[in-house]
Scaffold this motif. Structure first.
Motif, PDB file in Angstrom:
ATOM      1  N   ARG A  27     -49.322 -17.248  20.231  1.00 46.44           N
ATOM      2  CA  ARG A  27     -48.997 -15.868  20.599  1.00 46.44           C
ATOM      3  C   ARG A  27     -47.500 -15.811  20.852  1.00 46.44           C
ATOM      4  NH1 ARG A  27     -51.428 -15.342  25.452  1.00 46.44           N
ATOM      5  NH2 ARG A  27     -53.411 -14.954  24.463  1.00 46.44           N
ATOM      6  N   THR A  28     -46.834 -14.821  20.269  1.00 48.67           N
ATOM      7  CA  THR A  28     -45.413 -14.661  20.551  1.00 48.67           C
ATOM      8  C   THR A  28     -45.277 -14.140  21.972  1.00 48.67           C
ATOM      9  OG1 THR A  28     -45.420 -12.436  19.612  1.00 48.67           O
ATOM     10  CG2 THR A  28     -44.723 -14.232  18.155  1.00 48.67           C
ATOM     11  N   THR A  29     -44.310 -14.685  22.701  1.00 47.59           N
ATOM     12  CA  THR A  29     -44.161 -14.270  24.093  1.00 47.59           C
ATOM     13  C   THR A  29     -43.510 -12.902  24.206  1.00 47.59           C
ATOM     14  OG1 THR A  29     -42.101 -15.521  24.282  1.00 47.59           O
ATOM     15  CG2 THR A  29     -44.106 -16.630  24.973  1.00 47.59           C
ATOM     16  N   ALA A  30     -42.761 -12.480  23.198  1.00 48.97           N
ATOM     17  CA  ALA A  30     -42.074 -11.190  23.251  1.00 48.97           C
ATOM     18  C   ALA A  30     -43.024 -10.010  23.039  1.00 48.97           C
ATOM     19  CB  ALA A  30     -40.953 -11.142  22.225  1.00 48.97           C
ATOM     20  N   ASP A  31     -43.786 -10.026  21.938  1.00 55.49           N
ATOM     21  CA  ASP A  31     -44.633  -8.875  21.631  1.00 55.49           C
ATOM     22  C   ASP A  31     -46.132  -9.156  21.725  1.00 55.49           C
ATOM     23  OD1 ASP A  31     -45.104 -10.351  19.340  1.00 55.49           O
ATOM     24  OD2 ASP A  31     -44.018  -9.006  18.019  1.00 55.49           O
ATOM     25  N   LYS A  32     -46.482 -10.374  22.138  1.00 53.11           N
ATOM     26  CA  LYS A  32     -47.879 -10.771  22.380  1.00 53.11           C
ATOM     27  C   LYS A  32     -48.760 -10.729  21.135  1.00 53.11           C
ATOM     28  CE  LYS A  32     -46.952 -11.107  26.772  1.00 53.11           C
ATOM     29  NZ  LYS A  32     -46.358 -12.332  27.205  1.00 53.11           N
ATOM     30  N   LYS A  33     -48.162 -10.810  19.936  1.00 55.61           N
ATOM     31  CA  LYS A  33     -48.950 -10.859  18.707  1.00 55.61           C
ATOM     32  C   LYS A  33     -49.526 -12.258  18.538  1.00 55.61           C
ATOM     33  CE  LYS A  33     -46.626  -7.236  16.148  1.00 55.61           C
ATOM     34  NZ  LYS A  33     -45.915  -6.880  14.923  1.00 55.61           N
ATOM     35  N   THR A  34     -50.785 -12.327  18.131  1.00 53.82           N
ATOM     36  CA  THR A  34     -51.470 -13.604  17.952  1.00 53.82           C
ATOM     37  C   THR A  34     -51.610 -13.908  16.471  1.00 53.82           C
ATOM     38  OG1 THR A  34     -52.692 -13.246  19.996  1.00 53.82           O
ATOM     39  CG2 THR A  34     -53.587 -14.878  18.491  1.00 53.82           C
ATOM     40  N   LYS A  35     -51.439 -15.181  16.127  1.00 54.38           N
ATOM     41  CA  LYS A  35     -51.517 -15.626  14.739  1.00 54.38           C
ATOM     42  C   LYS A  35     -52.168 -17.002  14.710  1.00 54.38           C
ATOM     43  CE  LYS A  35     -49.714 -14.821  10.546  1.00 54.38           C
ATOM     44  NZ  LYS A  35     -50.019 -13.744   9.704  1.00 54.38           N
ATOM     45  N   VAL A  36     -52.961 -17.262  13.666  1.00 55.06           N
ATOM     46  CA  VAL A  36     -53.608 -18.568  13.487  1.00 55.06           C
ATOM     47  C   VAL A  36     -52.984 -19.248  12.279  1.00 55.06           C
ATOM     48  CG1 VAL A  36     -55.771 -19.793  13.075  1.00 55.06           C
ATOM     49  CG2 VAL A  36     -55.773 -17.706  14.454  1.00 55.06           C
ATOM     50  N   PHE A  37     -52.529 -20.484  12.481  1.00 57.38           N
ATOM     51  CA  PHE A  37     -51.934 -21.262  11.403  1.00 57.38           C
ATOM     52  C   PHE A  37     -52.709 -22.548  11.206  1.00 57.38           C
ATOM     53  CE2 PHE A  37     -48.204 -19.005  13.175  1.00 57.38           C
ATOM     54  CZ  PHE A  37     -47.767 -18.365  12.029  1.00 57.38           C
TER      55      PHE A  37
ATOM     56  N   VAL B 154     -34.436 -16.273  17.061  1.00 52.72           N
ATOM     57  CA  VAL B 154     -35.184 -17.227  17.875  1.00 52.72           C
ATOM     58  C   VAL B 154     -36.477 -16.574  18.355  1.00 52.72           C
ATOM     59  CG1 VAL B 154     -35.151 -18.615  19.975  1.00 52.72           C
ATOM     60  CG2 VAL B 154     -33.085 -18.403  18.593  1.00 52.72           C
ATOM     61  N   VAL B 155     -37.597 -17.280  18.174  1.00 55.66           N
ATOM     62  CA  VAL B 155     -38.904 -16.777  18.586  1.00 55.66           C
ATOM     63  C   VAL B 155     -39.564 -17.809  19.476  1.00 55.66           C
ATOM     64  CG1 VAL B 155     -41.163 -15.961  17.785  1.00 55.66           C
ATOM     65  CG2 VAL B 155     -39.134 -15.528  16.398  1.00 55.66           C
ATOM     66  N   GLU B 156     -40.146 -17.340  20.579  1.00 59.67           N
ATOM     67  CA  GLU B 156     -40.893 -18.241  21.460  1.00 59.67           C
ATOM     68  C   GLU B 156     -42.383 -17.978  21.269  1.00 59.67           C
ATOM     69  OE1 GLU B 156     -40.153 -19.828  25.812  1.00 59.67           O
ATOM     70  OE2 GLU B 156     -41.027 -17.818  25.871  1.00 59.67           O
ATOM     71  N   TYR B 157     -43.138 -19.053  21.087  1.00 59.66           N
ATOM     72  CA  TYR B 157     -44.585 -18.987  20.909  1.00 59.66           C
ATOM     73  C   TYR B 157     -45.263 -19.746  22.035  1.00 59.66           C
ATOM     74  CZ  TYR B 157     -43.541 -17.844  15.993  1.00 59.66           C
ATOM     75  OH  TYR B 157     -43.079 -17.272  14.842  1.00 59.66           O
ATOM     76  N   GLN B 158     -46.463 -19.285  22.405  1.00 61.00           N
ATOM     77  CA  GLN B 158     -47.296 -20.037  23.330  1.00 61.00           C
ATOM     78  C   GLN B 158     -48.557 -20.449  22.573  1.00 61.00           C
ATOM     79  OE1 GLN B 158     -48.406 -18.133  27.004  1.00 61.00           O
ATOM     80  NE2 GLN B 158     -49.051 -20.085  27.862  1.00 61.00           N
TER      81      GLN B 158
END
Length: 73
Positions: A9-19, A61-65
């Motif tokens: 999940r991106t910490t900025a916009d809370k979008k979730t993605k599966v890789f 720069v993107v932060e993911y959790q």
């Protein structure tokens, strides 16, 4: 590790993605199959659920959790 599916999940916009983390020969970003040698793939290898990773992308720069890690298909 290679062969796992990682939900982030991106910490900025809370979008979730599966890789799916795969080797470079199987990589296909359009199908969400990331090479373990890509910037995001490198950052995710070895992570645990709840960890945050910061990746420099062409868009900045993107932060993911890490939300979930599971065995691949």
């Amino acid at each position: 590790s290679i062969g796992t599916k990682v939900t982030v999940r991106t910490t900025a916009d809370k979008k979730t993605k599966v890789f799916a983390l795969v080797g470079s020969a199987e990589a296909d970003p359009l199908l969400d199959r990331l090479s373990n040698e890509s910037p995001l793939g490198k950052a995710l290898v070895g992570c645990k659920k709840g960890e945050k990773v910061t990746v420099t992308t062409p868009r900045g720069v993107v932060e993911y959790q890490v939300v979930k890690i599971e065995a691949g298909d």
